[in-house]
Design an enzyme around this catalytic site. Structure first.
Site, PDB file in Angstrom:
ATOM      1  N   VAL A 199      38.069  44.561  31.339  1.00 44.56           N
ATOM      2  CA  VAL A 199      38.744  45.508  30.469  1.00 44.56           C
ATOM      3  C   VAL A 199      39.601  46.463  31.274  1.00 44.56           C
ATOM      4  O   VAL A 199      40.624  46.947  30.791  1.00 44.56           O
ATOM      5  CB  VAL A 199      37.719  46.265  29.610  1.00 44.56           C
ATOM      6  CG1 VAL A 199      38.409  47.274  28.714  1.00 44.56           C
ATOM      7  CG2 VAL A 199      36.958  45.279  28.762  1.00 44.56           C
ATOM      8  N   GLY A 200      39.213  46.725  32.515  1.00 51.79           N
ATOM      9  CA  GLY A 200      40.055  47.554  33.374  1.00 51.79           C
ATOM     10  C   GLY A 200      41.448  46.961  33.504  1.00 51.79           C
ATOM     11  O   GLY A 200      42.461  47.677  33.489  1.00 51.79           O
TER      12      GLY A 200
ATOM     13  N   GLU B  51      37.600  53.383  37.067  1.00 51.18           N
ATOM     14  CA  GLU B  51      36.334  53.443  37.791  1.00 51.18           C
ATOM     15  C   GLU B  51      35.508  52.281  37.270  1.00 51.18           C
ATOM     16  O   GLU B  51      34.963  52.334  36.180  1.00 51.18           O
ATOM     17  CB  GLU B  51      35.660  54.798  37.541  1.00 51.18           C
ATOM     18  CG  GLU B  51      34.629  55.163  38.591  1.00 51.18           C
ATOM     19  CD  GLU B  51      33.282  54.548  38.297  1.00 51.18           C
ATOM     20  OE1 GLU B  51      33.021  53.431  38.825  1.00 51.18           O
ATOM     21  OE2 GLU B  51      32.503  55.142  37.566  1.00 51.18           O
TER      22      GLU B  51
ATOM     23  N   GLY C 147      34.589  51.570  33.252  1.00 51.45           N
ATOM     24  CA  GLY C 147      34.141  50.352  32.606  1.00 51.45           C
ATOM     25  C   GLY C 147      34.159  49.171  33.548  1.00 51.45           C
ATOM     26  O   GLY C 147      34.013  49.328  34.753  1.00 51.45           O
TER      27      GLY C 147
ATOM     28  N   CYS D  71      26.471  52.151  37.896  1.00 53.36           N
ATOM     29  CA  CYS D  71      27.363  51.452  38.816  1.00 53.36           C
ATOM     30  C   CYS D  71      27.066  51.783  40.270  1.00 53.36           C
ATOM     31  O   CYS D  71      27.569  51.120  41.173  1.00 53.36           O
ATOM     32  CB  CYS D  71      28.819  51.797  38.499  1.00 53.36           C
ATOM     33  SG  CYS D  71      29.206  53.551  38.703  1.00 53.36           S
TER      34      CYS D  71
END
Length: 619
Positions: free
Chosen positions: A290-291, A308, A286, A343
């Protein structure tokens, strides 16, 4: 305040909307972990910053996977997190705790330990994909507007079936106990040896995004199962069709043991509830915002966590590049790779001025060749809503966000027309930008390519270092196009990144022999293949002693046990100075010894025979 906390989680899971919101197309929901004044501050700053760019209204609807409206947010009756989407039933919050308890109880029976069981599950994943290939491709088409070729290249073929074959071929050796050297003075208690054995970590939580709904759910699941874990899988509620289909296939008992994978569906509330529980290992794909929340939640339990994330991936194009080759690969990576919603997609190009015009011309020519305007300007004139080989954004909101990034701070040099945000379509576009352009502030996550012109290579490196690397914003992927090995090394030495590709894009992430993961704000840890197996395993070192001697004059007994004196200190110090022949030096000696052994043995036997004959002769 509960609303603010939920809002923050929804925003974070959005996926690369921006460093302060959500990041680049990933996971869909994570955790209401920041409470009180911190929640209020985060909410206020988010709304304020977005208001200035007319994008603040996305805050309550995004989930790092890219940008679409949260299913939870869309459901006006969803007050307790248990309300089902029309296409995706949500897991009741009250069921999550018992589900985790059941998974932990199952893992406690050690049923996942045997090699044959793990191989059976991996074969089940392979059958799941092969038996449902068309259905999975159709689900991807409905969610992302992508065709069969995209599904085959990025979701089903080498991305999954290739990794499955690789894992099956190597799993036995990965699981095997390795004998390790036992150097002085540890090995004084001969016979003794040391071992290294991988064990399952336990119950794994896997949070996955919408932008590669099959690959980014099934690859960490494959690695976790190969390592012998029981998994709780939370897929994105944004990719409704794919998540719904995978939920059915993973839990119907036809392909996988029902004890191995438990699926939790839903949005921010379900993700928040999951993160309140202890897991033995967590994998999250994500955005950075939020990581950090996920990492904070797992840190309470000291849980190993794989993050990741993502970032703005730079592409260096130097004066020594093959411009035509570079243009084709960059355009393909920007548009064909899920319309820029990955990504690993190129984000912006830093181009030396001496080749800028040639490069721009090659890009425009390639765009016309690969994605002609006629293929999408009239919806392909087939009435089927398709747009040629250009896919769709995940949501109307995400399409509007991407289009809004092209403003007066940049100059459109290709495209910029034929967008249809109501149909989630953004046309391929190339813009010329500077460090101050809006499009350079956040990860684009769409089919818009930004070009920054610099005088020379040193200026190109300085641009990336000044605007990103020096701030800890290291890219997940670094791309460079040059035929000069000196330039390649210069760029790679100067710019830290999770992965790197030279004279190509994206393909490094398809190699199971290489790790995939970020550095700094682009991620923590790595997986894929052996690296994924290792992450989901605990490698326990063991020393096995077979010397039970208690004889006081046994050197090991005499030295190890009290009473201690100067003689023992001197002896221990002397042993510590002995060369570590059981490490690397021994590895160099052993092959030579093996080669010389037959010669030495033959020579010994020859002289032994000669001596026997000599004694016979002389009586």
């Amino acid at each position: 305040m509960k609303f603010v906390a939920s809002l923050l989680i929804s925003v974070g899971l959005s996926n690369h909307l921006s460093p302060s919101l959500a990041l680049n197309g990933r996971s869909s929901s994570a955790a209401k972990i920041i409470f009180g004044s911190r929640c209020f501050t985060a909410f206020r700053s988010t709304v304020t910053s977005r208001a200035t760019t007319k994008r603040y209204y996305y805050a309550s609807t995004m989930i790092r996977s890219g940008s679409s409206t949260s299913l939870l947010s869309n459901n006006s009756n969803n007050n307790n997190g248990d309300t089902a989407s029309p296409s995706l039933p949500y897991t009741p919050i009250s069921d999550i705790g018992p589900l985790i308890t059941e998974a932990r109880t199952s893992h406690g029976t050690h049923f996942t330990r045997p090699y044959q069981f793990r191989i059976a599950q991996i074969n089940g994943i392979e059958r799941l994909i092969r038996d449902n290939r068309s259905a999975l491709a159709k689900a991807i088409q409905l969610d992302l507007g992508q065709g069969a070729m995209y599904a085959e290249v990025f979701e089903l073929g080498i991305s999954m079936l290739g990794r499955i074959d690789y894992t099956k071929s190597n799993l036995k050796s990965w699981m095997a106990t390795q004998t390790k050297p036992t150097p002085f003075p540890v090995n004084l208690n001969i016979p003794v040896h040391s071992e290294l054995t991988p064990y399952p970590r336990g119950v794994a939580l896997i949070l996955t995004p919408w932008n590669l709904p099959i690959t980014l759910a099934m690859v960490p699941l494959l690695d976790a199962i190969a390592a012998g874990n029981v998994c709780i899988l939370k897929m994105s509620e944004k990719s409704i069709h794919t998540t719904s289909l995978l939920t059915e296939l993973l839990t119907n008992g036809k392909y996988l043991d029902e004890r191995v994978v438990k699926v939790v569906n839903g949005g921010a509330d379900q993700a928040t509830e999951l993160l309140r529980h202890r897991f033995d290992v967590v994998s999250y794909t994500g955005g950075e915002t939020v990581g950090r929340i996920v990492n904070e939640a797992t840190a309470k339990f000291l849980t190993p966590t794989l993050l990741e994330l993502g970032g703005k991936n730079p592409v260096f194009v130097t004066k020594n590049a093959d411009v035509a080759s570079a243009a084709k690969r960059i355009v393909w990576g920007k548009v064909s790779a899920n319309t820029g919603q990955m990504c690993v997609c190129p984000d912006y190009c830093v181009v030396e001025s001496s080749v800028k015009e040639e490069f721009v011309e090659a890009l425009c020519k390639t765009m016309d060749e690969f994605y002609p305007v006629s293929s999408y300007s009239d919806k392909n004139s087939n009435g089927d809503g398709s747009h040629g080989d250009v896919g769709k954004m995940i949501s109307v909101e995400h399409a509007e966000r991407v289009v809004s990034m092209v403003d007066s701070t940049c100059n459109v040099i290709y495209g910029g027309e034929h967008h249809d945000t109501k149909e989630r379509f953004v046309a391929p576009t190339i813009v010329e930008a500077t460090a101050d352009s809006t499009i350079m502030k956040d990860e684009i996550f769409g089919p818009i390519l930004a070009i920054v012109t610099v005088p020379d290579l040193d200026s190109a490196i300085e641009f990336v270092e000044t605007n990103f690397s020096s701030k800890g914003k290291h890219p997940l992927n670094l791309y460079l196009f040059t035929k000069s090995k000196d330039e390649q090394q210069k760029i790679m030495n100067a710019i830290p990144s999770g992965t790197c590709a030279v004279n190509d894009v994206i393909k490094q992430s398809a190699n199971s022999y290489l790790p995939f993961g970020g550095i700094g704000t682009s991620g923590l840890g790595a997986y894929y293949g052996k690296f994924g197996f290792d992450f989901f395993s605990h490698h326990r070192g063991s020393l096995i002693l077979k010397n039970h001697s208690t004889f006081k004059w046994d050197p090991a007994v005499w030295m190890q046990f009290p009473p201690y004196n100067d003689n023992k200190v001197l002896a221990f110090r002397s042993l510590s100075k002995l060369p570590q022949i059981f490490g690397t030096p021994l590895k160099k000696v052993v092959p030579v010894a093996k080669a010389l052994f037959p010669v030495a043995l033959g020579t010994l036997l020859f002289w032994a025979g000669m001596m026997v004959e000599r004694f016979k002769y002389f009586g």
